[in-house]
Design a protein around this motif. Structure first.
Motif, PDB file in Angstrom:
ATOM      1  N   ASP A 147     -10.260  20.683  -5.036  1.00 39.53           N
ATOM      2  CA  ASP A 147     -10.887  19.392  -5.325  1.00 39.53           C
ATOM      3  C   ASP A 147     -10.261  18.324  -4.436  1.00 39.53           C
ATOM      4  O   ASP A 147      -9.174  17.828  -4.726  1.00 39.53           O
ATOM      5  N   ILE A 148     -10.937  17.973  -3.357  1.00 38.12           N
ATOM      6  CA  ILE A 148     -10.352  17.065  -2.373  1.00 38.12           C
ATOM      7  C   ILE A 148     -10.228  15.637  -2.880  1.00 38.12           C
ATOM      8  O   ILE A 148      -9.532  14.812  -2.278  1.00 38.12           O
ATOM      9  N   SER A 149     -10.875  15.315  -3.992  1.00 40.74           N
ATOM     10  CA  SER A 149     -10.782  13.952  -4.534  1.00 40.74           C
ATOM     11  C   SER A 149      -9.555  13.769  -5.419  1.00 40.74           C
ATOM     12  O   SER A 149      -9.206  12.647  -5.781  1.00 40.74           O
ATOM     13  N   SER A 150      -8.901  14.877  -5.775  1.00 45.36           N
ATOM     14  CA  SER A 150      -7.735  14.763  -6.650  1.00 45.36           C
ATOM     15  C   SER A 150      -6.495  14.375  -5.852  1.00 45.36           C
ATOM     16  O   SER A 150      -6.450  14.509  -4.637  1.00 45.36           O
ATOM     17  N   GLY A 151      -5.484  13.907  -6.549  1.00 47.72           N
ATOM     18  CA  GLY A 151      -4.253  13.497  -5.878  1.00 47.72           C
ATOM     19  C   GLY A 151      -4.360  12.097  -5.313  1.00 47.72           C
ATOM     20  O   GLY A 151      -5.443  11.600  -5.012  1.00 47.72           O
ATOM     21  N   ALA A 152      -3.218  11.450  -5.171  1.00 50.11           N
ATOM     22  CA  ALA A 152      -3.170  10.080  -4.653  1.00 50.11           C
ATOM     23  C   ALA A 152      -2.560  10.071  -3.255  1.00 50.11           C
ATOM     24  O   ALA A 152      -1.708  10.906  -2.932  1.00 50.11           O
ATOM     25  N   TRP A 153      -3.000   9.140  -2.437  1.00 51.64           N
ATOM     26  CA  TRP A 153      -2.435   8.985  -1.093  1.00 51.64           C
ATOM     27  C   TRP A 153      -1.049   8.356  -1.177  1.00 51.64           C
ATOM     28  O   TRP A 153      -0.792   7.492  -2.018  1.00 51.64           O
ATOM     29  N   HIS A 154      -0.181   8.794  -0.285  1.00 56.54           N
ATOM     30  CA  HIS A 154       1.166   8.236  -0.187  1.00 56.54           C
ATOM     31  C   HIS A 154       1.370   7.777   1.258  1.00 56.54           C
ATOM     32  O   HIS A 154       1.004   8.491   2.194  1.00 56.54           O
ATOM     33  N   LEU A 367      17.869   3.365   9.588  1.00 59.06           N
ATOM     34  CA  LEU A 367      17.225   4.677   9.484  1.00 59.06           C
ATOM     35  C   LEU A 367      16.836   5.000   8.050  1.00 59.06           C
ATOM     36  O   LEU A 367      15.757   5.550   7.797  1.00 59.06           O
ATOM     37  N   TYR A 368      17.687   4.636   7.079  1.00 63.84           N
ATOM     38  CA  TYR A 368      17.449   5.005   5.690  1.00 63.84           C
ATOM     39  C   TYR A 368      16.930   3.853   4.839  1.00 63.84           C
ATOM     40  O   TYR A 368      16.999   3.884   3.624  1.00 63.84           O
ATOM     41  N   ASP A 369      16.425   2.826   5.497  1.00 62.47           N
ATOM     42  CA  ASP A 369      15.826   1.701   4.786  1.00 62.47           C
ATOM     43  C   ASP A 369      14.576   2.177   4.042  1.00 62.47           C
ATOM     44  O   ASP A 369      13.727   2.867   4.616  1.00 62.47           O
ATOM     45  N   ARG A 370      14.471   1.855   2.776  1.00 59.37           N
ATOM     46  CA  ARG A 370      13.299   2.229   1.989  1.00 59.37           C
ATOM     47  C   ARG A 370      12.340   1.064   1.784  1.00 59.37           C
ATOM     48  O   ARG A 370      11.152   1.280   1.547  1.00 59.37           O
ATOM     49  N   TRP A 371      12.859  -0.151   1.840  1.00 59.68           N
ATOM     50  CA  TRP A 371      12.008  -1.327   1.642  1.00 59.68           C
ATOM     51  C   TRP A 371      10.918  -1.389   2.713  1.00 59.68           C
ATOM     52  O   TRP A 371       9.734  -1.494   2.402  1.00 59.68           O
ATOM     53  N   HIS A 372      11.314  -1.310   3.990  1.00 62.20           N
ATOM     54  CA  HIS A 372      10.330  -1.402   5.064  1.00 62.20           C
ATOM     55  C   HIS A 372       9.538  -0.107   5.223  1.00 62.20           C
ATOM     56  O   HIS A 372       8.386  -0.139   5.663  1.00 62.20           O
ATOM     57  N   ARG A 373      10.163   1.018   4.853  1.00 61.07           N
ATOM     58  CA  ARG A 373       9.484   2.300   5.015  1.00 61.07           C
ATOM     59  C   ARG A 373       8.326   2.450   4.035  1.00 61.07           C
ATOM     60  O   ARG A 373       7.262   2.957   4.380  1.00 61.07           O
ATOM     61  N   HIS A 374       8.549   2.004   2.773  1.00 59.43           N
ATOM     62  CA  HIS A 374       7.521   2.265   1.770  1.00 59.43           C
ATOM     63  C   HIS A 374       7.356   1.167   0.713  1.00 59.43           C
ATOM     64  O   HIS A 374       6.241   0.731   0.438  1.00 59.43           O
ATOM     65  N   THR A 375       8.464   0.699   0.121  1.00 56.01           N
ATOM     66  CA  THR A 375       8.366  -0.153  -1.064  1.00 56.01           C
ATOM     67  C   THR A 375       7.545  -1.416  -0.824  1.00 56.01           C
ATOM     68  O   THR A 375       6.727  -1.798  -1.665  1.00 56.01           O
ATOM     69  N   LYS A 376       7.743  -2.076   0.314  1.00 56.43           N
ATOM     70  CA  LYS A 376       7.003  -3.316   0.558  1.00 56.43           C
ATOM     71  C   LYS A 376       5.510  -3.059   0.748  1.00 56.43           C
ATOM     72  O   LYS A 376       4.689  -3.959   0.578  1.00 56.43           O
ATOM     73  N   LEU A 377       5.143  -1.811   1.082  1.00 55.62           N
ATOM     74  CA  LEU A 377       3.746  -1.450   1.278  1.00 55.62           C
ATOM     75  C   LEU A 377       3.070  -1.045  -0.026  1.00 55.62           C
ATOM     76  O   LEU A 377       1.846  -1.075  -0.128  1.00 55.62           O
ATOM     77  N   CYS A 378       3.865  -0.642  -1.015  1.00 54.21           N
ATOM     78  CA  CYS A 378       3.345  -0.029  -2.242  1.00 54.21           C
ATOM     79  C   CYS A 378       3.467  -0.981  -3.425  1.00 54.21           C
ATOM     80  O   CYS A 378       4.573  -1.330  -3.832  1.00 54.21           O
ATOM     81  N   SER A 379       2.350  -1.375  -4.004  1.00 54.04           N
ATOM     82  CA  SER A 379       2.380  -2.319  -5.129  1.00 54.04           C
ATOM     83  C   SER A 379       3.072  -1.719  -6.348  1.00 54.04           C
ATOM     84  O   SER A 379       3.727  -2.435  -7.116  1.00 54.04           O
ATOM     85  N   HIS A 380       2.949  -0.405  -6.543  1.00 56.91           N
ATOM     86  CA  HIS A 380       3.593   0.234  -7.690  1.00 56.91           C
ATOM     87  C   HIS A 380       5.106   0.125  -7.586  1.00 56.91           C
ATOM     88  O   HIS A 380       5.791  -0.204  -8.565  1.00 56.91           O
ATOM     89  N   CYS A 381       5.634   0.395  -6.401  1.00 58.92           N
ATOM     90  CA  CYS A 381       7.081   0.333  -6.223  1.00 58.92           C
ATOM     91  C   CYS A 381       7.584  -1.110  -6.246  1.00 58.92           C
ATOM     92  O   CYS A 381       8.670  -1.384  -6.780  1.00 58.92           O
ATOM     93  N   ARG A 382       6.809  -2.039  -5.680  1.00 60.12           N
ATOM     94  CA  ARG A 382       7.209  -3.451  -5.744  1.00 60.12           C
ATOM     95  C   ARG A 382       7.270  -3.932  -7.197  1.00 60.12           C
ATOM     96  O   ARG A 382       8.208  -4.610  -7.603  1.00 60.12           O
ATOM     97  N   ASN A 383       6.260  -3.573  -7.981  1.00 60.91           N
ATOM     98  CA  ASN A 383       6.247  -3.975  -9.389  1.00 60.91           C
ATOM     99  C   ASN A 383       7.367  -3.299 -10.173  1.00 60.91           C
ATOM    100  O   ASN A 383       7.901  -3.873 -11.126  1.00 60.91           O
ATOM    101  N   SER A 384       7.726  -2.082  -9.772  1.00 59.72           N
ATOM    102  CA  SER A 384       8.849  -1.402 -10.426  1.00 59.72           C
ATOM    103  C   SER A 384      10.142  -2.173 -10.196  1.00 59.72           C
ATOM    104  O   SER A 384      10.961  -2.333 -11.113  1.00 59.72           O
TER     105      SER A 384
END
Length: 458
Positions: A147-154, A367-384
């Motif tokens: 089912d290609i519609s299942s799962g969320a994009w990361h 190299l191991y920065d997570r804010w610029h890699r993902h968190t600032k792009l992801c509303s779920h992680c920002r709200n967390s």
């Protein structure tokens, strides 16, 4: 050799829709070109060059006005979905009308479309772009047994380049060693890949397809297919003897030299994991944020090796054929991608401007920065992060109030048992604030908040 593959006349999946802010402009870089993404009042996503023709201020710093147009923050110039200037506040009447109709006041726009919950951008800005884009389809997930519609994009944006990112995804055997300790990966369970072959022709527009056998005791009997669809898609399907299948859809969007945007999803037709009651009572954004935290260990491992590879390859000043030694069937995927890149695509992404492409030397904080890699792009992680900080603030306030209460109880001669109770609760509240501070750090960096600033990816 003349490049046969056009890097600009292609559809790129620039972002999952869930990562875009529909109420504000979104800044993005593609092939070294700064672009702005925004949505008008008709819910149409628009992409244009990220600079105002007035004084070249970034339009992504602006806002969307009540008319549904994009307004520049610098001097209030406004632009519609076609890139036409609709308002210049410092002009009135015919003077404003003339200036707005001038081609000098227009901003270049790019074709877009939505497919499979991704926003796709046609990277070409020629006068025939909107006509040319209709002749090609985005490299979406093909219909198959899952089912290609299942799962969320990361999505993550990493400080390693396009070439090493794509190359790594056609090198499945590295998982047993690089990702030891995660899941079933271990050198002890390794099985040499016996069959790894290119199926059919390699072409500029269609890319190539690979088939290979398993690489550990758990998947040794599987049949894997990896399809590279230029410019940036890898569709991998693992088929097992019991009829089950797993699909990995990965995109590697070249943003600028030394950086790449990774977008992907994993789909399995196996049984769904049982729900955790404790997790279910948490806010949705926090549940998703916790899921995203679980991916960093593996990606930190990949980043560590890919960055070191880029740095060494850059310092050797050799072609990959001279620098690499590829003696085993497991290397077929790496060699095939490199050959496609050299033969059809000029050896590197076609950057919009002349950019320095040498590898950079990053420290651990970068190299191991997570804010610029993902968190600032992801509303779920920002709200967390906001949720954790709010609870932490309450804990700090609680600690202060309980400390004062304890002092008052002591002065009033209240029984020691009650004083001890408020003291214990205050200590627990203080410990909770420290724990939450460390927890928040997990969304910002792989480097621990306390102790040595040392990342152990293995």
């Amino acid at each position: 050799m003349e490049t046969q593959f056009s890097w600009t006349k292609q559809w790129y999946p620039i972002s999952p829709l869930s990562y875009l802010d529909p109420d504000s402009p979104n800044s993005v870089t593609l092939l070294g070109k700064k672009l702005v993404i925004w949505r008008d009042k008709n819910q149409k996503w628009v992409v244009m060059d990220d600079f105002c023709p007035h004084k070249l201020a970034q339009l992504s710093l602006g806002s969307i006005n009540e008319d549904g147009n994009l307004m520049c923050r610098h001097h209030g110039w406004c632009f519609n979905t076609e890139g036409e200037c609709t308002k210049i506040p410092m002009l009135t009447g015919s003077a404003e009308e003339t200036a707005c109709h001038s081609l000098k006041s227009h901003v270049t726009t790019y074709p877009t479309q939505i497919a499979q919950e991704l926003l796709w951008i046609w990277a070409d800005d020629s006068i025939t772009a909107f006509e040319d884009c209709t002749l090609k389809h985005p490299a979406t997930i093909p219909e198959c047994e899952v089912d290609i519609s299942s799962g969320a994009w990361h999505m993550t944006e990493v400080p390693v380049g396009y070439t090493v990112s794509v190359e790594s995804t056609f090198d499945p055997s590295h998982a047993q060693f690089l990702h030891e300790g995660i899941g079933y990966f271990s050198p002890k369970t390794t099985v040499p890949i016996q069959n790894f072959a290119v199926m059919g022709e390699i072409s500029a527009e269609e890319g190539f397809t690979l088939k290979h056998s398993g690489y550990n005791l758990l998947n040794k009997d599987m049949d894997a297919t990896r399809k590279f669809t230029p410019p940036c898609a890898n569709t991998t399907i693992y088929r097992y003897p019991n009829g089950k299948s797993n699909l990995f859809q990965l995109y590697f969007v070249p943003t600028k030299p030394g950086y790449c945007r990774h977008i992907g999803k994993f789909i399995s037709d196996g049984a769904a994991a049982p729900k955790n009651f404790l997790l279910e009572i948490l806010p949705k954004y926090l549940r998703i944020g916790l899921q995203h935290l679980s991916t960093y260990k593996l990606s930190d491992q990949d980043l560590t090796v890919m960055h070191s590879q880029e740095s060494i390859e850059s310092s050797l000043h050799k072609k990959w054929q001279k620098a690499y030694f590829m003696p085993s069937p497991a290397d077929i995927g790496i060699v095939t991608f490199r050959k496609w890149l050299d033969e059809f695509a000029g050896g590197n992404p076609g950057w919009a401007v002349s950019l320095e492409s040498s590898a950079k030397d990053l420290n651990n904080e970068q190299l191991y920065d997570r804010w610029h890699r993902h968190t600032k792009l992801c509303s779920h992680c920002r709200n967390s992060v906001l949720f954790i900080e709010k609870v932490r603030t309450y804990c700090q306030l609680g600690t202060g109030c309980l400390t004062l209460l304890t002092l008052v109880l002591l002065l009033l001669g209240i029984p020691l048992k009650l004083v001890l109770t408020t003291t214990i609760i205050g200590v627990l509240s203080l410990l909770s604030s420290y724990i939450l501070d460390d927890f928040k750090q997990l969304f910002l960096s792989s480097i621990p908040k306390r102790g040595l600033p040392w990342v152990k990816p293995y």
